[in-house]
Enzyme design. Structure first.
Site: not given
Ligand code: FPP
Length: 230
Positions: A15, A32, A125
């Site tokens: 955010d 972004h 991962l």
């Protein structure tokens, strides 16, 4: 840090991209673009730290309300990322997109499906990218699947529902990090976060660094988790 103190699953709410851009008098899309760089940085650092699973909240079921140009710019960033491919340090990562991808373009869906199948047999991962994801939608989708499969309400338990969520097979999220100073959950992993620790940070996502991730994990490691016990 002692590996036993590391969170097994980290959730990150990316955010603050818009505010980062606004502060610099840039269009929101510039935020972004920098946010996508922060995502790559953070994923690499999770690998280096030996984290087992990380879920990035990239686009919520509510984000469609944004102007079309902004939605398109975010979709293009996903597409560019999928075109670039993983770098060498990400070789063993299992990449998954969680959420309802049906409204995405066919081209994007194909790239997502290719990356998922190309990495499905990796052993490192697990990186989930939550796109058109909402926690309520996740639960509703799971309940619909259970009903369709004829689940018996007498024997239905929490594990059976967890097993139908987008995160099936993964551990519940231990740590949720939200940068940008906001202190809310915003419909992120609401079932999976039943006992998560939250770390809210003032940094805007595009500025989020390896040190910020270390600081959040350090804070998490000091928390006394009781899971309802004493
Ligand atoms: C929230 O910040 C951010 C988003 C809705 C988009 C997140 C997307 C990225 C970081 C790109 C990810 C790219 C890849 C490859 C996974 P905001 O726009 O709500 O910020 P604001 O609250 O300051 O307006």
């Amino acid at each position: 840090m002692d590996a036993s103190l590391l969170p097994r699953h980290i959730g990150i709410i990316m955010d603050g991209n818009g505010r980062w851009a606004k502060k610099r008098l840039l269009p929101r899309t510039a935020g972004h673009i920098q946010g996508a760089k922060a995502f790559r940085r953070c994923l690499r650092h999770c690998i280096d730290l030996g984290i087992g699973c990380v879920t990035f909240y990239a686009f919520s079921t509510e984000n469609w309300k944004r102007p079309k140009e902004e939605v398109n710019a975010i979709m293009k960033l996903f597409s560019d990322y999928l075109d670039e491919g993983l770098d060498i340090s990400e070789d063993d990562v299992v990449m998954r997109f969680i959420g309802d991808v049906t409204p995405l373009s066919d081209a994007l869906k194909k790239k997502i499906s290719d990356l998922q199948s190309d990495t499905a047999d990796n052993h490192g991962l697990v990186c989930n990218i939550a796109v058109n994801y909402g926690g309520r939608d996740d639960i509703l989708h799971a309940v619909k699947r259970l009903i369709k499969e004829g689940a018996d309400p007498e024997t239905l338990d929490e594990a059976a529902l967890s097993d139908k969520l987008y995160t099936a097979g993964l551990p519940d999220v231990d740590l949720i990090i939200r940068p940008s100073g906001e202190q809310r959950i915003s419909n992120f992993l609401i079932w999976q976060a039943a006992y998560a620790e939250y770390v809210f940070m003032d940094v805007l996502w595009p500025d989020f660094s390896e040190k910020d991730l270390d600081a959040a994990i350090e804070e998490y490691s000091k928390r006394n988790r009781r899971f309802g016990g004493i």
